[in-house]
Structure formats: C-alpha cells, structure tokens
Design an enzyme around this catalytic site. Structure first.
Site, mmCIF file in Angstrom:
data_model
loop_
_atom_site.group_PDB
_atom_site.id
_atom_site.type_symbol
_atom_site.label_atom_id
_atom_site.label_comp_id
_atom_site.label_asym_id
_atom_site.label_seq_id
_atom_site.Cartn_x
_atom_site.Cartn_y
_atom_site.Cartn_z
ATOM 1 N N GLN A 172 0.639 -1.107 -0.046
ATOM 2 C CA GLN A 172 0.019 0.066 -0.048
ATOM 3 C C GLN A 172 0.746 1.227 0.091
ATOM 4 O OE1 GLN A 172 -3.113 0.397 -0.474
ATOM 5 N NE2 GLN A 172 -3.851 -1.564 -0.639
ATOM 6 N N SER A 173 1.949 1.118 -0.603
ATOM 7 C CA SER A 173 2.818 2.413 -0.675
ATOM 8 C C SER A 173 2.263 3.731 -1.197
ATOM 9 C CB SER A 173 4.403 1.810 -1.185
ATOM 10 O OG SER A 173 5.237 3.150 -1.576
ATOM 11 N N ASN A 174 2.296 4.597 -0.601
ATOM 12 C CA ASN A 174 1.820 6.122 -1.093
ATOM 13 C C ASN A 174 2.986 6.399 -2.227
ATOM 14 O OD1 ASN A 174 -0.784 6.279 0.010
ATOM 15 N ND2 ASN A 174 0.629 6.588 1.902
#
Ligand SMILES: *Cc1c(COP(=O)(O)O)cnc(C)c1O
Length: 325
Positions: free
Chosen positions: A71-73
């Site tokens: 879920q890396s922004n």
C-alpha cells in the site's frame, strides 16, 4: 548547489486554521494540506519526485526501480511521475515488510487502495511474500540488476524517496510556511524520514519545534534522520549542523506495527473527519494526529500548532483480502 526540478505538483499547498478543533482543544491548530498536491491523489511524495525524477532524466534513465509496502503511497505517486515522463516504474513490494523482532502476527494481505491506482498507472509490481526489510531491499537490487543486464539504464530510488533530494524538497517546502503566522510546533508523520529532516533543517533556528510521529517501530530511524540531515547539510553547504536532539521522533504512536492501523489513529481520523470534514489515513496521518492530540492533552505541546498533512488517502480504501477457505 540547486538540484534540477520538474514541476509535478500544485504549489504552494493550502494552509489554514482548524477553527472547530482549535476551540475544542484550546489551542491554535493549523493544517498544511499536502494531501492536496493535485497529483496522483496527493501526498508528500510528489514534492520529492519533482527532484528525483528530474535527476533520473538527467542521468539518462529509462527505468526507475524502488520498493515499499504493497500500500505504498510513494510507489503510487512515483508510478504517476514515471508515466507522465515516459519512464518505466519497477517496484518490489511486500504486504508488510518488517524489522526482525517486530513481525505483526496477522498479515493484512491488502487489496484495493493504492494497488488499484498502481495498476491504472502501469507500475510493474513484483509482489513478494512478507519478509524483513533487508529481504525486500535485496529483492529490489535483484530487479535493478536484471534490468541492467538487459541493457537498461536504471535509476534506483530508496524507500519513500528518502535520498538527500527528498529531504531537499521538504527544505524547500518549509518556505511555504516561513512567513506568517509563526508556529510553536509542527507535527508530521515520519517513516523514511526525508519529510521531517527537510522541515527540521529548514526550521532550525526559527523557534518552531518539529516533532516526527514515527509510523514505523524501526529503532534505527533516528540514526537515519541524522544521516539525512548531514547529507542535506553537505549538499546545501549552509553549515547548519542540526543537533541530534533537535530531530525529535516519538515512537509512542506506532500502534501494532508499520502499515497496521492503530486504535488511537482510527479515533483521531474520526475526530478530524467529524470536526473539520478532512480525511486522514490509517497508516501515517491518523497516527500523527493521534500523537498531536495526546501531546496536547498532556500539555507537552501548546500554542500555535501545525499538523502537516502528508496525504495517504487511498489507504482508507484498502481492505484485507479474504483468505482462501
Ligand atoms: C511516506 C509518507 C509519510 C512519511 O514520510 P517520510 O518522508 O517517508 O518520512 C507520511 N505520510 C504519508 C501519507 C506518507 O505516504
């Protein structure tokens, strides 16, 4: 030296007072809206990417390689920056990379959220089973070497975009708040560190205390903050040795672990949403605001306080994949 920059985000981002929360909490609370950078659904990574992508292009790269949590922004915003500049974006991700000794019992195995946007942007994701950060970094280097073996020019970006260029972006960002009003305290979520380091470095001497709320239990982070501050100092040649004790990082609000929502964080998200109609995220900004609320309650911080909203909103729409029955 002034690094090359390509414009990607809408600057300056808005900054405004939170009137209802200020009245409720008895402080003068403001917010800096880096959730509204206007690029790839906002967030603090856009500022860093203006310099990182400019550097990648200067170096003649055709592929950018990085890593992160699923879920890396950062991967999402990097994917967009690469797409608009015609670069390939290759990223190794794990649902929940961990520091040995800090494994979280239940892996969320997330779907939705940033992963939807990564796909839309054409990010070339290699989704690995959970392992340590070192495992993730090793797998990332393998991807980079494979690209080089194919004759591609690779630009490697450390996790979260926290090279010295990332810190420089936030050194510049601090100019947006340097005029009026004066803040006693600035609170931001901290993980790979360049956001906090850039802001701390810029505001050193301005009588604004910068407090990083760590979203990661990794004890070496403080060391990394210090190293980044030295690198930034070398690059800017301002001879502004930021004392270690000025790089304040609290681990008190990490919750169950990196990438896992906390109860206090979720409550803080609700408080902000219902008082101001502003959304925070469960992995970073919710925890930062939970920290701010706790520190105010304990009278540890007071006066005019700025919450730097670093974005992360797609994580609100990430859900756990149902395990196979
Ligand atoms: C990456 C990120 C942070 C942390 O910023 P660093 O510069 O990596 O410390 C905070 N908030 C959000 C929403 C992020 O995506």
């Amino acid at each position: 030296m002034t690094p090359a920059r390509i414009p990607l985000v809408l600057l300056p981002t808005p900054m405004h007072r939170l009137n209802r929360l200020s009245a409720e909490l008895g402080i003068d609370l403001w917010i800096k809206r880096d959730d509204l950078t206007g690029f790839a659904m906002g967030g603090n990574k856009g500022r860093k990417l203006e310099y990182l992508i400019a550097d990648a292009i200067l170096q003649g790269a055709s592929v950018v390689v990085t890593c992160g949590a699923a879920q890396s922004n950062f991967v999402r915003q990097l994917g967009a920056a690469c797409a608009v500049r015609g670069l390939r974006c290759v990223a190794a991700v794990m649902d929940l990379p961990y520091e040995p000794g800090h494994e979280v019992a239940v892996a969320p195995n997330s779907v939705g959220g940033n992963l939807v946007l990564d796909q839309l942007l054409g990010v070339e994701l290699t989704h690995l089973p959970n392992g340590s950060w070192d495992d993730l970094f090793a797998a990332t280097e393998e991807l980079a070497l494979r690209e080089e073996a194919l004759g591609n020019v690779v630009y490697r970006i450390p996790i979260g975009g926290s090279s010295v260029l990332g810190a420089y972006a936030f050194f510049k960002a601090a100019e947006e708040i340097e005029s009026n009003p004066h803040f006693d305290v600035l609170v931001c979520a901290s993980s790979s560190g360049s956001t906090q380091v850039g802001l701390s470095y810029a505001l050193h001497g301005a009588q604004t205390q910068v407090i990083g709320v760590s979203c990661d239990p990794e004890p070496d982070l403080v060391e990394e903050l210090r190293r980044l501050a030295y690198d930034l100092d070398d690059m800017l040649e301002l001879d502004r040795r930021v004392a270690a004790e000025y790089l304040v990082l609290t681990y008190e609000f990490v919750g169950p672990g990196y990438g896992v929502p906390s109860e206090e964080g979720n409550q803080a998200i609700e408080i902000m949403a219902r008082a101001e109609g502003i959304f925070l995220d469960p992995i970073y900004t919710g925890k930062a605001f939970a920290g701010l609320l706790a520190m105010v309650k304990r009278n540890q911080i007071r006066g005019r306080i700025l919450l730097w909203h670093t974005g992360g909103l797609p994580a609100l729409f990430a859900t756990e994949a149902r395990l196979e029955d």
